[in-house]
Design an enzyme around this catalytic site. Structure first.
Site, short mmCIF file in Angstrom:
data_model
loop_
_atom_site.label_atom_id
_atom_site.label_comp_id
_atom_site.label_asym_id
_atom_site.label_seq_id
_atom_site.Cartn_x
_atom_site.Cartn_y
_atom_site.Cartn_z
N THR A 153 -17.29 -10.40 41.47
CA THR A 153 -16.00 -9.95 41.99
C THR A 153 -15.48 -8.88 41.02
O THR A 153 -15.85 -7.73 41.12
CB THR A 153 -15.00 -11.11 42.16
N LYS A 179 -21.32 -15.90 37.79
CA LYS A 179 -20.29 -14.88 37.89
C LYS A 179 -19.00 -15.47 37.36
O LYS A 179 -18.73 -16.67 37.49
CB LYS A 179 -20.13 -14.38 39.32
N THR A 190 -17.98 -23.52 35.18
CA THR A 190 -17.40 -22.19 35.25
C THR A 190 -17.07 -21.83 36.68
O THR A 190 -17.10 -22.68 37.56
CB THR A 190 -18.36 -21.17 34.64
N GLU A 276 -11.84 -10.18 32.29
CA GLU A 276 -11.17 -9.04 32.91
C GLU A 276 -10.43 -8.21 31.86
O GLU A 276 -9.57 -8.70 31.13
CB GLU A 276 -10.20 -9.54 33.98
N ASN A 402 -5.14 -7.78 37.67
CA ASN A 402 -4.58 -8.92 38.37
C ASN A 402 -3.26 -8.67 39.06
O ASN A 402 -2.83 -9.47 39.90
CB ASN A 402 -4.46 -10.10 37.41
N SER A 407 -4.99 -6.71 46.96
CA SER A 407 -5.07 -5.44 47.68
C SER A 407 -6.17 -4.54 47.13
O SER A 407 -6.44 -3.51 47.74
CB SER A 407 -3.72 -4.71 47.60
#
Length: 407
Positions: A153, A179, A190, A276, A402, A407
């Site tokens: 992702t 992932k 995870t 991230e 985030n 969107s």
């Protein structure tokens, strides 16, 4: 034990495929298939979040049933979480579509989903994707690699690992893919991890090996302190290596578990380092503890500290934040006995001795903390136990990713 190239297709008898189904993402693959040429013994660990996604419930039922598992269908983009009975129906529909396309039993099809919570799956796209996956499945490292790419992702890199060991004169392979980049604070495993092996092993031994090992691997990573609704780790064993069946607590079990640990730890570290917005893998070792529990609690507390993670992002040796995070962890230690070291490829430096700052060079410390992999080691001088946790730095990019994820 030998590390080899590959992931979920490294072991004998496994095939994989990927396709672009257009579930949420455009211009990239978003569905993957793992297929075993023969039914597998399965093991699994799942999220402890009270809010559990439909695939978690579906997979747990199949793993607990003892049914032979022959396929796993995974989609990225939509998590199929908080979707009610409709979401469970989608799991059933996915399994039935895969069973028909692959000519196998639907009771042996696991499903996995990752992405936005609360959205319903576009089932026709999934069903169409399954037809493509069934036609494309193949052995070989490339198909496994492509599958690892398809389940991403916000991940920036795919995550794979494989090793070979010898058991009873037979070569046994364990390979996996995972992932995870955000919403990572596992309390069992995870986000998504799929491990395959050609070992012959009892279901009891397989489940115990996975359940025991996640405590020292996936349960010791954190990116943002959020435990996902979809956390799943699946371990499949098809027995095609031809070794004598491994049983729990046997010498062969210990050999197998050691190899599984290498795969799981590597995947866990890759996820932590790919948090991230992250620029660095942050490893925290606590040594000299009086118990494993104490060491784990202290290491995880430091890894989860947002102030510490921000300091790492700024390459700032703000050691007070580390000591502070240890102090609120809930376990007792003497802060006036703590030694702390920072280490990376740029060198190793002692920052505090017996709870007091050394006369260290800020310039050298910054250089050490500017590397992509950094280790902080805290010696609390209370015993012989140790533990390691993994996380990452916290940057502005985490908020950017985030703030508009849906969107």
């Amino acid at each position: 034990m030998k590390q080899i190239k590959g992931g979920v297709t490294a072991a004998k008898g496994y095939e994989a495929a990927s396709t672009a189904a257009g579930i949420k993402y455009q211009g990239r693959t978003d569905m993957a298939l793992i297929y075993s040429q023969v039914p597998c013994v399965s093991a699994g660990t799942f999220t402890t979040n009270v809010v559990k996604a439909a695939p978690v419930k579906w997979d747990r039922q199949i793993v607990d049933s003892g049914a032979g598992v022959q396929a796993v269908v995974v989609n990225s983009g939509i998590a199929n979480a908080c979707t009610g009975e409709e979401g469970m129906g989608y799991c059933k529909e996915t399994a039935e579509a895969a069973a028909k396309a692959l000519n196998i039993d639907a009771a042996g099809v696991l499903v996995g989903s990752t992405g936005v919570i609360g959205m319903q799956l576009p089932m026709q796209k999934l069903v169409d994707g399954i037809q493509v996956l069934a036609g494309k499945k193949a052995e070989g490292l490339q198909s496994g690699h492509d599958a690892a790419l398809a389940i991403m992702t916000t991940d920036t890199v795919e995550k794979e690992m494989a090793v070979e060991i010898e058991i009873g004169g037979k070569t046994v392979t364990i390979g996996g893919m995972s992932k995870g980049s955000g919403m990572i604070h596992p309390n069992m495993c995870t986000m998504l991890a799929f491990i395959t092996t050609d070992a012959a092993i009892t279901k009891e031994a397989l489940q115990k090996a996975l359940s025991e090992d996640v405590e020292d691997t996936y349960n010791m990573i954190s990116v943002d302190g959020d435990t996902s609704t979809n956390d799943t780790a699946i371990l499949l064993a098809n027995g095609l290596a031809g070794n004598q069946e491994i049983t729990y607590a046997s010498p062969e079990y210990e050999t197998f578990k050691e190899a599984l640990h290498m795969v799981n730890e590597t995947l866990a570290k890759k996820m932590a380092g790919d948090g991230e917005g992250a620029t660095a893998l942050f490893e925290v070792k606590v040594v000299g503890a009086e118990s494993i529990k104490q060491a784990k609690t202290l290491a995880k507390s430091v890894v989860c500290s947002n102030l510490t993670k921000a300091a790492i992002a700024g390459h700032d040796a703000n050691w007070g934040r580390i000591l502070c995070a240890m102090g609120y962890s809930g376990v007792q230690f003497d802060p006036e006995k703590v030694d702390l070291f920072f280490e990376s490829k740029a060198g190793k430096l002692q920052i505090i001795e017996n709870g007091v700052a050394t006369d260290y060079s800020e310039e050298v410390a910054t250089k050490i903390l500017s590397e992509p992999e950094i280790t902080a080691t805290a010696d609390i001088k209370m015993g012989d136990y140790s533990a390691t946790a993994w996380g990452c730095d916290l940057t502005h990019e985490y908020i950017n990713i985030n703030a508009d994820y849906r969107s």
